[in-house]
Design an enzyme around this catalytic site. Structure first.
Site, PDB file in Angstrom:
ATOM      1  CG  ASP A 181      -2.986   1.598  -4.881  1.00  0.00           C
ATOM      2  OD1 ASP A 181      -3.563   0.483  -4.974  1.00  0.00           O
ATOM      3  OD2 ASP A 181      -3.242   2.409  -3.962  1.00  0.00           O
ATOM      4  CE1 TYR A 204     -17.717  -0.567  -2.546  1.00  0.00           C
ATOM      5  CE2 TYR A 204     -19.571  -2.086  -2.356  1.00  0.00           C
ATOM      6  CZ  TYR A 204     -18.261  -1.830  -2.721  1.00  0.00           C
ATOM      7  OH  TYR A 204     -17.493  -2.825  -3.287  1.00  0.00           O
ATOM      8  CE  LYS A 261     -17.660  -0.850  -6.183  1.00  0.00           C
ATOM      9  NZ  LYS A 261     -16.445  -0.702  -6.997  1.00  0.00           N
ATOM     10  CB  THR A 263      -9.973  -7.789   0.173  1.00  0.00           C
ATOM     11  OG1 THR A 263     -11.144  -6.980   0.100  1.00  0.00           O
ATOM     12  CG2 THR A 263     -10.010  -8.843  -0.909  1.00  0.00           C
TER      13      THR A 263
HETATM   14  P1  NAD Z   1      -8.586  -3.052  -1.268  1.00  0.00           P
HETATM   15  O1  NAD Z   1      -8.953  -2.008  -0.280  1.00  0.00           O
HETATM   16  O2  NAD Z   1      -7.858  -4.271  -0.820  1.00  0.00           O
HETATM   17  O3  NAD Z   1      -7.772  -2.397  -2.474  1.00  0.00           O
HETATM   18  C1  NAD Z   1      -8.178  -1.193  -3.072  1.00  0.00           C
HETATM   19  C2  NAD Z   1      -6.953  -0.456  -3.588  1.00  0.00           C
HETATM   20  O4  NAD Z   1      -7.403   0.738  -4.221  1.00  0.00           O
HETATM   21  C3  NAD Z   1      -5.985  -0.021  -2.467  1.00  0.00           C
HETATM   22  O5  NAD Z   1      -4.662  -0.400  -2.799  1.00  0.00           O
HETATM   23  C4  NAD Z   1      -6.142   1.493  -2.413  1.00  0.00           C
HETATM   24  O6  NAD Z   1      -4.947   2.181  -2.041  1.00  0.00           O
HETATM   25  C5  NAD Z   1      -6.551   1.797  -3.852  1.00  0.00           C
HETATM   26  N1  NAD Z   1      -7.257   3.076  -3.952  1.00  0.00           N
HETATM   27  C6  NAD Z   1      -8.192   3.576  -3.106  1.00  0.00           C
HETATM   28  N2  NAD Z   1      -8.574   4.797  -3.529  1.00  0.00           N
HETATM   29  C7  NAD Z   1      -7.881   5.059  -4.671  1.00  0.00           C
HETATM   30  C8  NAD Z   1      -7.842   6.172  -5.551  1.00  0.00           C
HETATM   31  N3  NAD Z   1      -8.586   7.267  -5.345  1.00  0.00           N
HETATM   32  N4  NAD Z   1      -7.025   6.094  -6.621  1.00  0.00           N
HETATM   33  C9  NAD Z   1      -6.231   5.013  -6.848  1.00  0.00           C
HETATM   34  N5  NAD Z   1      -6.222   3.940  -6.024  1.00  0.00           N
HETATM   35  C10 NAD Z   1      -7.044   3.969  -4.950  1.00  0.00           C
HETATM   36  O7  NAD Z   1      -9.968  -3.435  -1.972  1.00  0.00           O
HETATM   37  P2  NAD Z   1     -10.442  -4.700  -2.845  1.00  0.00           P
HETATM   38  O8  NAD Z   1     -11.311  -5.545  -1.979  1.00  0.00           O
HETATM   39  O9  NAD Z   1      -9.339  -5.309  -3.581  1.00  0.00           O
HETATM   40  O10 NAD Z   1     -11.431  -3.921  -3.826  1.00  0.00           O
HETATM   41  C11 NAD Z   1     -11.117  -3.654  -5.165  1.00  0.00           C
HETATM   42  C12 NAD Z   1     -12.414  -3.358  -5.879  1.00  0.00           C
HETATM   43  O11 NAD Z   1     -13.314  -4.447  -5.709  1.00  0.00           O
HETATM   44  C13 NAD Z   1     -13.144  -2.122  -5.374  1.00  0.00           C
HETATM   45  O12 NAD Z   1     -13.704  -1.423  -6.456  1.00  0.00           O
HETATM   46  C14 NAD Z   1     -14.231  -2.710  -4.510  1.00  0.00           C
HETATM   47  O13 NAD Z   1     -15.336  -1.863  -4.384  1.00  0.00           O
HETATM   48  C15 NAD Z   1     -14.572  -3.973  -5.276  1.00  0.00           C
HETATM   49  N6  NAD Z   1     -15.251  -5.016  -4.532  1.00  0.00           N
HETATM   50  C16 NAD Z   1     -14.721  -5.525  -3.404  1.00  0.00           C
HETATM   51  C17 NAD Z   1     -15.434  -6.500  -2.722  1.00  0.00           C
HETATM   52  C18 NAD Z   1     -14.924  -7.068  -1.430  1.00  0.00           C
HETATM   53  O14 NAD Z   1     -15.662  -7.782  -0.763  1.00  0.00           O
HETATM   54  N7  NAD Z   1     -13.687  -6.813  -1.045  1.00  0.00           N
HETATM   55  C19 NAD Z   1     -16.648  -6.976  -3.209  1.00  0.00           C
HETATM   56  C20 NAD Z   1     -17.144  -6.451  -4.374  1.00  0.00           C
HETATM   57  C21 NAD Z   1     -16.436  -5.468  -5.035  1.00  0.00           C
END
Ligand code: NAD
Length: 257
Positions: A36, A157, A161, A192
Site C-alpha cells: 500500500d 474513473y 476501469k 468501502t
Molecule cells: P479503498 O479506498 O478502501 O482502498 C484502496 C487502497 O489503495 C487504500 O489502502 C489506498 O491507500 C491504496 N492506494 C491508493 N493509491 C495507491 C497507490 N498509488 N499505490 C498503492 N496503493 C494505493 O478502496 P476499495 O473500495 O477497497 O477499492 C479497491 C479497488 O476496487 C479499487 O481499484 C477500486 O477502484 C475498485 N472498486 C471499488 C468499488 C467500490 O464501490 N468501493 C467498486 C468497484 C471497484
C-alpha cells in the site's frame, strides 16, 4: 486450505477489498505481501495476519511508480521465494472526477496513473516472477462501470476501469499458454471508504442504490471471496473474464425494460 504454498501480492492491501482479501488469502494458507502507499495501514493488516498465525509482509509502494512496483515484486521473491498470485487492486476514485467539461487534466492524469498504469506496472514486473514460479493467477480490479458506465459522472474513473478490463483480456490471451491466468474482477458499488467518500450525500447514495437490484451496497468481504476463487485452482479454466460481483447492477442496466 485453498492457497497452501501460494505467495500472493496484493496492492491496496491497507483498506477495503485489498485488506479483506489479504486476511482471507492468509487464512487460506497463502503468504501475503500487503502493498500500500499507506505503509501504516499495510503494516496493521500484516500484523493482524501474523497475530492470527499467518505469514505476511508489509511493503510501501506507489503503484504508479515503476521502481516501487519492481521493488514490491522483488520483496515477495526475496522473502517468500516466489510469487504465484498477483492482485492488482489499488485504485482511486477522485472526489473531483466529473464529466468531460468539469474534470481537470490533473484529476484525469492521476486517476490513470494509479488505476491503469499501476496495473500495467504490476504486470510488467509481476509476470516475469510468475513465469519463474511456473505460472499463477493475476486478478485486476476493474469495476461494473467498465461495462455500463456510471449514472453519476466520474469520467476518468469509468474510463480507467474500461482500460483495466481490456488490458486484462489481452493479457489473458498473451499469457494463457504460460499457465498464467488473468481475470478482471468487476465489483459493484461497495460500502468501502473509496465509494462512500465519493457518494458523500444521501442523495448520491440513493441514486446509485436505485440501480442495484439487491438494494444494498456490497461488502469488501464479498469481493474477497470472489478474488479467492480467481486466485486458487477452483478457477483453473477461467481466464480473460469480466468477473461481475455486483448485486445485479450490470444486469439491471443491460436488461431491456
Ligand atoms: P479503498 O479506498 O478502501 O482502498 C484502496 C487502497 O489503495 C487504500 O489502502 C489506498 O491507500 C491504496 N492506494 C491508493 N493509491 C495507491 C497507490 N498509488 N499505490 C498503492 N496503493 C494505493 O478502496 P476499495 O473500495 O477497497 O477499492 C479497491 C479497488 O476496487 C479499487 O481499484 C477500486 O477502484 C475498485 N472498486 C471499488 C468499488 C467500490 O464501490 N468501493 C467498486 C468497484 C471497484
Amino acid at each position: 486450505m485453498r492457497l497452501e504454498n501460494q505467495v500472493a501480492l496484493i496492492t491496496g492491501a491497507g483498506s477495503g477489498i485489498g485488506k479483506e482479501t489479504a486476511l482471507l488469502f492468509a487464512a487460506e494458507g497463502a503468504a501475503v505481501v500487503a502493498v500500500d502507499i499507506n505503509l501504516t495501514a499495510a503494516e496493521s493488516v500484516a500484523a493482524e495476519i501474523t497475530t492470527a498465525g499467518g505469514r505476511a509482509l508489509a511493503v510501501k509502494a506507489d503503484v504508479s511508480k515503476a521502481a516501487d512496483c519492481e521493488a514490491m515484486v522483488a520483496a515477495a521473491e526475496s522473502t517468500y521465494g516466489k510469487l504465484t498470485v498477483l492482485f492488482n487492486n489499488a485504485g482511486i476514485s477522485h472526489a473531483d472526477d466529473d464529466d468531460s467539461v468539469s474534470t481537470t487534466e490533473d484529476v484525469w492524469d492521476l486517476t490513470f496513473a494509479i488505476n491503469v498504469k499501476g496495473v500495467f506496472l504490476g504486470c510488467k514486473y509481476g509476470i516475469p516472477a510468475l513465469r519463474r514460479a511456473g505460472g499463477g493467477s493475476i486478478i485486476n480490479t476493474a469495476s461494473f462501470v467498465a461495462i455500463v458506465g456510471a449514472a453519476t459522472p466520474q469520467l476518468a474513473y469509468t474510463s480507467s476501469k474500461g482500460a483495466v478490463l481490456s488490458m486484462s483480456k489481452e493479457l489473458a490471451c498473451i499469457h494463457a499458454r504460460e499457465n498464467i491466468r488473468v481475470n478482471a474482477l468487476c465489483p459493484g458499488p461497495l460500502r468501502t471508504e473509496l465509494l462512500m467518500k465519493y457518494l458523500n450525500t444521501d442523495e448520491k447514495k440513493q441514486r446509485r442504490l436505485v440501480h442495484v437490484p439487491m438494494g444494498r451496497f456490497g461488502e469488501a468481504k464479498e469481493i474477497a471471496k470472489a478474488a479467492l476463487y480467481l486466485a486458487c485452482d477452483d478457477s483453473s479454466f477461467v481466464t480473460g473474464t469480466e468477473f461481475m460481483v455486483d448485486g445485479g447492477i450490470t444486469a439491471a442496466y443491460t436488461t431491456p425494460l
